[in-house]
Design a protein around this motif. Structure first.
Motif, short mmCIF file in Angstrom:
data_model
loop_
_atom_site.label_atom_id
_atom_site.label_comp_id
_atom_site.label_asym_id
_atom_site.label_seq_id
_atom_site.Cartn_x
_atom_site.Cartn_y
_atom_site.Cartn_z
N PRO A 176 -23.19 25.14 60.72
CA PRO A 176 -22.31 24.83 61.86
C PRO A 176 -22.25 23.32 62.10
O PRO A 176 -23.21 22.61 61.85
CB PRO A 176 -22.96 25.53 63.04
CG PRO A 176 -24.33 25.90 62.60
CD PRO A 176 -24.37 25.89 61.11
N ARG A 177 -21.12 22.84 62.56
CA ARG A 177 -20.94 21.43 62.89
C ARG A 177 -20.61 21.31 64.37
O ARG A 177 -19.94 22.19 64.93
CB ARG A 177 -19.82 20.81 62.03
CG ARG A 177 -20.25 20.50 60.61
CD ARG A 177 -21.30 19.40 60.59
NE ARG A 177 -21.84 19.13 59.25
CZ ARG A 177 -23.02 19.59 58.81
NH1 ARG A 177 -23.74 20.40 59.54
NH2 ARG A 177 -23.46 19.24 57.61
N ARG A 178 -21.09 20.22 64.96
CA ARG A 178 -20.84 20.00 66.39
C ARG A 178 -19.40 19.56 66.65
O ARG A 178 -18.59 19.52 65.75
CB ARG A 178 -21.79 18.93 66.91
CG ARG A 178 -23.22 19.43 67.00
CD ARG A 178 -24.13 18.29 67.34
NE ARG A 178 -25.11 18.10 66.27
CZ ARG A 178 -26.23 17.41 66.42
NH1 ARG A 178 -26.49 16.81 67.55
NH2 ARG A 178 -27.07 17.30 65.42
N LYS A 197 -17.16 24.58 60.41
CA LYS A 197 -18.33 24.71 59.53
C LYS A 197 -18.33 23.62 58.46
O LYS A 197 -17.32 23.01 58.17
CB LYS A 197 -18.33 26.09 58.89
CG LYS A 197 -18.42 27.19 59.94
CD LYS A 197 -18.87 28.51 59.33
CE LYS A 197 -18.97 29.59 60.38
NZ LYS A 197 -20.27 29.61 61.07
N HIS A 198 -19.51 23.43 57.89
CA HIS A 198 -19.70 22.45 56.83
C HIS A 198 -19.08 23.00 55.54
O HIS A 198 -19.52 24.01 55.03
CB HIS A 198 -21.21 22.25 56.64
CG HIS A 198 -21.59 21.14 55.74
ND1 HIS A 198 -22.64 21.23 54.86
CD2 HIS A 198 -21.05 19.90 55.59
CE1 HIS A 198 -22.75 20.09 54.22
NE2 HIS A 198 -21.81 19.26 54.63
N ARG A 199 -18.04 22.32 55.08
CA ARG A 199 -17.30 22.86 53.93
C ARG A 199 -17.80 22.31 52.60
O ARG A 199 -17.15 22.46 51.57
CB ARG A 199 -15.82 22.57 54.09
CG ARG A 199 -15.27 23.26 55.34
CD ARG A 199 -13.79 23.37 55.30
NE ARG A 199 -13.12 22.08 55.39
CZ ARG A 199 -11.80 21.93 55.41
NH1 ARG A 199 -11.02 22.99 55.34
NH2 ARG A 199 -11.25 20.74 55.51
N VAL A 247 -21.70 20.72 50.46
CA VAL A 247 -23.14 20.79 50.35
C VAL A 247 -23.63 19.35 50.29
O VAL A 247 -23.00 18.51 49.66
CB VAL A 247 -23.52 21.59 49.07
CG1 VAL A 247 -24.92 21.26 48.61
CG2 VAL A 247 -23.37 23.07 49.31
N ASP A 248 -24.76 19.07 50.98
CA ASP A 248 -25.28 17.71 51.00
C ASP A 248 -26.44 17.58 50.01
O ASP A 248 -27.51 18.17 50.22
CB ASP A 248 -25.75 17.35 52.41
CG ASP A 248 -24.61 17.34 53.41
OD1 ASP A 248 -23.44 17.21 52.98
OD2 ASP A 248 -24.88 17.48 54.62
N VAL A 249 -26.21 16.82 48.94
CA VAL A 249 -27.26 16.61 47.95
C VAL A 249 -28.03 15.35 48.35
O VAL A 249 -27.44 14.28 48.52
CB VAL A 249 -26.66 16.48 46.54
CG1 VAL A 249 -27.74 16.12 45.53
CG2 VAL A 249 -25.95 17.76 46.14
N SER A 306 -30.56 10.98 53.96
CA SER A 306 -29.40 10.41 53.27
C SER A 306 -28.95 11.35 52.15
O SER A 306 -29.78 11.96 51.47
CB SER A 306 -29.74 9.04 52.67
OG SER A 306 -29.82 8.07 53.69
N HIS A 307 -27.65 11.49 52.00
CA HIS A 307 -27.12 12.49 51.07
C HIS A 307 -25.70 12.19 50.63
O HIS A 307 -24.96 11.49 51.31
CB HIS A 307 -27.14 13.87 51.75
CG HIS A 307 -26.25 13.93 52.96
ND1 HIS A 307 -26.73 13.64 54.24
CD2 HIS A 307 -24.93 14.21 53.12
CE1 HIS A 307 -25.74 13.75 55.11
NE2 HIS A 307 -24.62 14.09 54.45
N ILE A 308 -25.37 12.75 49.47
CA ILE A 308 -23.97 12.76 49.00
C ILE A 308 -23.36 14.05 49.50
O ILE A 308 -23.93 15.13 49.28
CB ILE A 308 -23.90 12.73 47.46
CG1 ILE A 308 -24.68 11.54 46.91
CG2 ILE A 308 -22.45 12.72 46.97
CD1 ILE A 308 -24.91 11.62 45.41
N HIS A 309 -22.22 13.96 50.15
CA HIS A 309 -21.51 15.18 50.55
C HIS A 309 -20.65 15.62 49.36
O HIS A 309 -19.81 14.86 48.87
CB HIS A 309 -20.66 14.88 51.79
CG HIS A 309 -19.80 16.02 52.23
ND1 HIS A 309 -20.26 17.06 53.00
CD2 HIS A 309 -18.49 16.28 51.99
CE1 HIS A 309 -19.26 17.92 53.22
NE2 HIS A 309 -18.18 17.46 52.62
N VAL A 310 -20.92 16.84 48.87
CA VAL A 310 -20.25 17.37 47.67
C VAL A 310 -19.38 18.54 48.12
O VAL A 310 -19.89 19.54 48.64
CB VAL A 310 -21.30 17.87 46.65
CG1 VAL A 310 -20.64 18.48 45.43
CG2 VAL A 310 -22.24 16.73 46.25
#
Ligand SMILES: [Zn+2]
Ligand SMILES: [Zn+2]
Length: 322
Positions: free
Chosen positions: A210-212, A217-219, A221-223, A300-304
C-alpha cells in the motif's frame, strides 16, 4: 471474452505443437509485440463503447467486430507484428477525425512453409505507407483515441484482410521461447540476489504494497541498492527514456526503460549511461542516485516496474543462482 477462449486455447495448442516441430528460424507463426507497454498483445476488455474481442457485438446495427483491439496508450510506439510489405493509408471512419489513419500490412512470403498474413492496423499513424518493414521494427505511433472517444480503453484495431480471427497469432507462445533465458541478471552491485527492500518508515518494497496519500498500490518492486552503486541491465534490449516519476526535479528523478528479450521494464532512481540504443544483459547501465538525500533513512533502492504493471518479482528471484 469467455466464448472465444476455447477456440483460442485450442488454436494455441495446435500452433504450439506445430511450432515444436520446426527449427528456431521458423518460429514466427506468432506475431511480435505490437504496442510499447503491452508486451503480450493484451486485448481490450469492455468499456462503455464496446468490447475488444473478435466477434463482439457493435452498436448502431454495425454488425460484429471483425477485428481484435490490442490495448495501446495514446502516443505509444507501434511495432510491426511480422516482416512484410506496407501499403496504405487506410481510412476507417472517413470523417477526418483525429484517429482516422492506419495502413494495410502485407507479408512477403520469405518462407514457403509459413502462412502469409495480411492485416490492417487502424488508429495508428505509420512512419510511412509503403516499403518493407521488419518484424519488431518501429511502425508508427498510436493516435490520440481519447480525443475522439473519451474514457475508452485506447487500442489499435487489428483486422485480418480476409476477416478471419487474428487472436491466435496475437497470443504469445507460453513460454515465449524454450531456450530463452527468462531470469534477470542482478541489477545492482552489492546485491547479487536482487534482494527486495523490506519495510522502512517510508513504506515497503514488495509488489502491491500500500502507498500513502491515496496513491494506490506499489506497482513495482524495490531492489535494494546503495547510493552511488553501479547498476546493470537485467536483460538485453533497447533503451528509451528518460523515465521520471516524481516530476519535481529532485535528485533521484531519473530512469530508463529497457524493452527486449520478451520483457519491458522501467528502472527508476538511477542515472543511466544513455537513454537509447541497445544494451546487453549484465552490462553497466548506470549508477544509483543519492536517495538518502531525498528520503533520509530509507532503504535505498531501484524501483523496478514492468511496463504493463505486472509483477516482476519472479523474474528478479530467478536471478538467484537457480
Ligand atoms: Zn476494433
Ligand atoms: Zn518502488
Amino acid at each position: 471474452t469467455g466464448e472465444f477462449s476455447p477456440f483460442s486455447s485450442f488454436a494455441h495448442e495446435v500452433f504450439a505443437k506445430e511450432w515444436d516441430a520446426h527449427p528456431p528460424q521458423q518460429q514466427h507463426r506468432h506475431w511480435a509485440q505490437i504496442c510499447s507497454g503491452n508486451p503480450t498483445n493484451k486485448i481490450r476488455g469492455c468499456d462503455k463503447y464496446g468490447c475488444g474481442q473478435f466477434g463482439a457485438d457493435r452498436h448502431s446495427g454495425k454488425g460484429k467486430h471483425v477485428g481484435v483491439d490490442v490495448i495501446c496508450a495514446d502516443g505509444a510506439t507501434v511495432y510491426a507484428p511480422f516482416s512484410g510489405q506496407l501499403s496504405g493509408p487506410i481510412r476507417f471512419f472517413h470523417n477526418g477525425n483525429a484517429i482516422d489513419d492506419g495502413l494495410v500490412f502485407l507479408t512477403s512470403l520469405l518462407l514457403p512453409s509459413l502462412p502469409g498474413y495480411c492485416v490492417k492496423l487502424v488508429c495508428v499513424h505509420p512512419i510511412r505507407y509503403q516499403g518493407q518493414i521488419r518484424r519488431g521494427q518501429q511502425l508508427g505511433r498510436m493516435l490520440p483515441m481519447q480525443k475522439v472517444f473519451p474514457g475508452i480503453i485506447s487500442h489499435i484495431h487489428v483486422e485480418n484482410c480476409d476477416h478471419s480471427d487474428p487472436t491466435p497469432q496475437l497470443t504469445p507462445v507460453v513460454p515465449p521461447f524454450p531456450q530463452q533465458d527468462s531470469s534477470w541478471a542482478p541489477v545492482c552491485s552489492g546485491n547479487p540476489t536482487n534482494e527486495i527492500r523490506g519495510c522502512d518508515n517510508y513504506g515497503c518494497g514488495y509488489y502491491g504494497a500500500p502507498r500513502r496519500n491515496g496513491k494506490g498500490k506499489h506497482r513495482g518492486v524495490d531492489v535494494i541498492c546503495a547510493d552511488g552503486a553501479t547498476v546493470y541491465a537485467p536483460f538485453s534490449g533497447q533503451l528509451s527514456g528518460p523515465i521520471k516519476i516524481f516530476h519535481n526535479g529532485n535528485a533521484i528523478d531519473d530512469g530508463v526503460q529497457i524493452r527486449g528479450s520478451g520483457f519491458c521494464v522501467k528502472l527508476v532512481c538511477i542515472h543511466p549511461i544513455r537513454y537509447n540504443g541497445r544494451i546487453f544483459k549484465g552490462q553497466v547501465l548506470g549508477k544509483m542516485l543519492p536517495m538518502q538525500r531525498v528520503f533520509p533513512g530509507i532503504t535505498s533502492h531501484i524501483h523496478v516496474e514492468n511496463c504493463d504493471h505486472s509483477d516482476p518479482t519472479s523474474n528478479l528471484e530467478r536471478g538467484k543462482g537457480q
